[in-house]
Design a protein around this motif. Structure first.
Motif, PDB file in Angstrom:
ATOM      1  N   PHE A   1      23.515  27.261  50.201  1.00  0.00           N
ATOM      2  CA  PHE A   1      24.279  27.812  49.080  1.00  0.00           C
ATOM      3  C   PHE A   1      25.194  26.731  48.505  1.00  0.00           C
ATOM      4  CE2 PHE A   1      23.322  31.225  52.016  1.00  0.00           C
ATOM      5  CZ  PHE A   1      22.765  32.189  51.176  1.00  0.00           C
ATOM      6  N   ARG A   2      25.497  26.886  47.205  1.00  0.00           N
ATOM      7  CA  ARG A   2      26.414  25.989  46.522  1.00  0.00           C
ATOM      8  C   ARG A   2      27.508  26.801  45.840  1.00  0.00           C
ATOM      9  NH1 ARG A   2      24.212  20.761  43.269  1.00  0.00           N
ATOM     10  NH2 ARG A   2      23.142  19.695  44.962  1.00  0.00           N
ATOM     11  N   SER A   3      28.698  26.249  45.832  1.00  0.00           N
ATOM     12  CA  SER A   3      29.796  26.848  45.085  1.00  0.00           C
ATOM     13  C   SER A   3      30.728  25.714  44.675  1.00  0.00           C
ATOM     14  CB  SER A   3      30.519  27.900  45.927  1.00  0.00           C
ATOM     15  OG  SER A   3      31.425  28.638  45.123  1.00  0.00           O
ATOM     16  N   ALA A   4      31.980  26.039  44.340  1.00  0.00           N
ATOM     17  CA  ALA A   4      32.918  25.006  43.917  1.00  0.00           C
ATOM     18  C   ALA A   4      34.317  25.342  44.398  1.00  0.00           C
ATOM     19  CB  ALA A   4      32.915  24.850  42.396  1.00  0.00           C
ATOM     20  N   MET A   5      35.106  24.316  44.624  1.00  0.00           N
ATOM     21  CA  MET A   5      36.526  24.459  44.935  1.00  0.00           C
ATOM     22  C   MET A   5      37.318  23.497  44.071  1.00  0.00           C
ATOM     23  SD  MET A   5      38.728  23.731  48.427  1.00  0.00           S
ATOM     24  CE  MET A   5      38.608  25.377  49.118  1.00  0.00           C
ATOM     25  N   LEU A   6      38.328  24.018  43.367  1.00  0.00           N
ATOM     26  CA  LEU A   6      39.233  23.185  42.590  1.00  0.00           C
ATOM     27  C   LEU A   6      40.517  22.982  43.371  1.00  0.00           C
ATOM     28  CD1 LEU A   6      37.328  23.480  40.174  1.00  0.00           C
ATOM     29  CD2 LEU A   6      39.343  23.823  38.736  1.00  0.00           C
ATOM     30  N   GLN A   7      40.963  21.724  43.442  1.00  0.00           N
ATOM     31  CA  GLN A   7      42.207  21.393  44.130  1.00  0.00           C
ATOM     32  C   GLN A   7      43.137  20.636  43.188  1.00  0.00           C
ATOM     33  OE1 GLN A   7      41.232  19.096  47.611  1.00  0.00           O
ATOM     34  NE2 GLN A   7      40.374  20.840  48.717  1.00  0.00           N
ATOM     35  N   SER A   8      44.439  20.858  43.377  1.00  0.00           N
ATOM     36  CA  SER A   8      45.436  20.067  42.645  1.00  0.00           C
ATOM     37  C   SER A   8      46.057  19.025  43.560  1.00  0.00           C
ATOM     38  CB  SER A   8      46.530  20.978  42.071  1.00  0.00           C
ATOM     39  OG  SER A   8      47.237  21.632  43.112  1.00  0.00           O
ATOM     40  N   TRP A   9      45.432  18.770  44.689  1.00  0.00           N
ATOM     41  CA  TRP A   9      45.964  17.862  45.706  1.00  0.00           C
ATOM     42  C   TRP A   9      46.340  16.508  45.115  1.00  0.00           C
ATOM     43  CZ3 TRP A   9      44.193  13.155  47.647  1.00  0.00           C
ATOM     44  CH2 TRP A   9      44.852  12.705  48.802  1.00  0.00           C
ATOM     45  N   ASN A  10      47.581  16.093  45.401  1.00  0.00           N
ATOM     46  CA  ASN A  10      48.116  14.804  44.965  1.00  0.00           C
ATOM     47  C   ASN A  10      48.245  14.678  43.449  1.00  0.00           C
ATOM     48  OD1 ASN A  10      49.115  13.112  46.931  1.00  0.00           O
ATOM     49  ND2 ASN A  10      47.647  11.475  46.520  1.00  0.00           N
ATOM     50  N   LYS A  11      48.109  15.797  42.724  1.00  0.00           N
ATOM     51  CA  LYS A  11      48.256  15.765  41.268  1.00  0.00           C
ATOM     52  C   LYS A  11      49.425  16.617  40.805  1.00  0.00           C
ATOM     53  CE  LYS A  11      43.497  14.626  40.027  1.00  0.00           C
ATOM     54  NZ  LYS A  11      42.302  14.999  39.246  1.00  0.00           N
ATOM     55  N   PHE A  12      49.647  17.727  41.481  1.00  0.00           N
ATOM     56  CA  PHE A  12      50.780  18.576  41.124  1.00  0.00           C
ATOM     57  C   PHE A  12      51.316  19.235  42.385  1.00  0.00           C
ATOM     58  CE2 PHE A  12      52.500  22.786  40.024  1.00  0.00           C
ATOM     59  CZ  PHE A  12      53.584  22.381  39.253  1.00  0.00           C
ATOM     60  N   CYS A  13      52.589  19.042  42.665  1.00  0.00           N
ATOM     61  CA  CYS A  13      53.235  19.637  43.834  1.00  0.00           C
ATOM     62  C   CYS A  13      54.510  20.343  43.400  1.00  0.00           C
ATOM     63  CB  CYS A  13      53.588  18.571  44.869  1.00  0.00           C
ATOM     64  SG  CYS A  13      52.171  17.662  45.517  1.00  0.00           S
ATOM     65  N   PHE A  14      54.869  21.386  44.099  1.00  0.00           N
ATOM     66  CA  PHE A  14      56.140  22.059  43.847  1.00  0.00           C
ATOM     67  C   PHE A  14      56.647  22.619  45.165  1.00  0.00           C
ATOM     68  CE2 PHE A  14      52.822  25.165  43.359  1.00  0.00           C
ATOM     69  CZ  PHE A  14      53.324  26.335  43.906  1.00  0.00           C
ATOM     70  N   THR A  15      57.939  22.892  45.214  1.00  0.00           N
ATOM     71  CA  THR A  15      58.561  23.337  46.461  1.00  0.00           C
ATOM     72  C   THR A  15      59.091  24.752  46.397  1.00  0.00           C
ATOM     73  OG1 THR A  15      60.661  22.350  45.755  1.00  0.00           O
ATOM     74  CG2 THR A  15      59.211  20.985  47.113  1.00  0.00           C
ATOM     75  N   GLY A  16      58.912  25.443  45.298  1.00  0.00           N
ATOM     76  CA  GLY A  16      59.381  26.821  45.213  1.00  0.00           C
ATOM     77  C   GLY A  16      59.208  27.350  43.809  1.00  0.00           C
ATOM     78  N   GLY A  17      59.341  28.664  43.666  1.00  0.00           N
ATOM     79  CA  GLY A  17      59.221  29.264  42.352  1.00  0.00           C
ATOM     80  C   GLY A  17      58.241  30.417  42.332  1.00  0.00           C
ATOM     81  N   ILE A  18      57.647  30.672  41.201  1.00  0.00           N
ATOM     82  CA  ILE A  18      56.716  31.780  41.001  1.00  0.00           C
ATOM     83  C   ILE A  18      55.396  31.222  40.489  1.00  0.00           C
ATOM     84  CG2 ILE A  18      56.245  33.875  39.669  1.00  0.00           C
ATOM     85  CD1 ILE A  18      59.237  34.385  39.592  1.00  0.00           C
TER      86      ILE A  18
END
Length: 283
Positions: free
Chosen positions: A134-151
């Protein structure tokens, strides 16, 4: 009191710290308290913070047609092009299976398609060829956008049919020190978040408060890790509550779960397999 509370202590270079907690040594079994029928009878009126004014710092409407997310092509997201061998995964992550369409939507395609990969046999301790069907996809924001709190908010349409199992759609967060499917980055890093120097963190936490030497710009004496927040994970299927693997649970398929995963965890007060957590219990 049978609850285990870690005790801070000082590390002597070259020596493993000793844990003086007697409760930890005598209590290694889970409680047998009967589970409740539901997790919470009266949820809080407001989620995780007090009402207030928030500043938007990141938004992606996916309203530009034809976006692709191969490594290096998008400033915000990366679609993996690699095998996933976590959680006995049956799929391969293909970057081409995540695109934007002409209607302002990000479309992730899951399909029955063979992909041959080079894996590693843990028992034979050698590389081996494996075919993922099977094939699928995963999108990551790793090392591109980080935050420490919020909504955080997202609008997601679930794939497939609610009563047909096999899929496991999820929308979740992971601390940036680890990267999912790259287990070398997450081993003994996920889901640690301890800032105390204890025997357990000394032995199990990769970046621990017991460290007395600064490396890679990290200050000594500060524990770090990568906790996980699952905003949702969905499991479709037709196994009902009080049947099969859910024999002792009032919840069956399909269901959605949300969780906060952090270490060190409490060594006891866990429900048995298939049980809903009772009062004071946790997974």
């Amino acid at each position: 009191d049978d609850a285990y509370t870690p005790e801070p202590f000082t590390v002597v270079p070259g020596a493993i710290p000793k844990d003086t907690s007697s409760a930890h040594k005598k209590n290694k079994t889970s409680t047998t308290e009967p589970p409740t029928a539901a997790p919470t009878s009266s949820p809080s009126a407001y989620p995780t913070s007090t009402p207030g004014t928030f500043q938007l710092v990141f938004s992606d409407e996916f309203n530009i047609p034809g976006r692709t997310f191969e490594d290096g092509t998008d400033p915000r997201w990366t679609a993996l092009e690699k095998n996933d061998y976590t959680n006995d995964a049956q799929h391969y992550y293909a970057a081409g299976n995540a695109v934007t369409d002409n209607h302002g939507r990000l479309v992730i395609t899951t399909e029955a398609k063979d992909t041959e990969v080079v894996g590693f046999d843990d028992k034979k301790q050698k590389k081996t060829r494996v075919t993922k069907h099977f094939r699928s996809a995963m999108l990551q924001s790793w090392n591109k956008f980080c935050f420490t709190g919020g909504i955080i908010e997202a609008k997601v349409e679930m794939p497939g049919k609610a009563d047909v199992g096999g899929l496991w759609p999820a929308f979740w967060l992971l601390g940036n020190l680890a990267r999912h499917t790259y287990v070398g980055s997450s081993e003994h890093v996920w889901p640690w978040s301890s800032e105390l120097c204890t025997q357990r963190s000394f032995e199990s936490q990769h970046i621990t408060a017991c460290d007395q030497v600064a490396h890679y710009g990290l200050q000594p004496g500060v524990g770090r890790g990568s906790p996980e927040i699952d905003i949702f994970e969905v499991q479709p299927g037709n196994i009902k509550a009080n049947h099969g693997v859910f024999l002792r649970s009032p919840v069956g398929q399909p269901f959605m779960s949300a969780s906060f995963q952090v270490a060190p965890g409490r060594p006891n007060f866990r429900p048995g397999p298939g049980y809903w957590p009772g009062p004071g219990q946790w997974y």
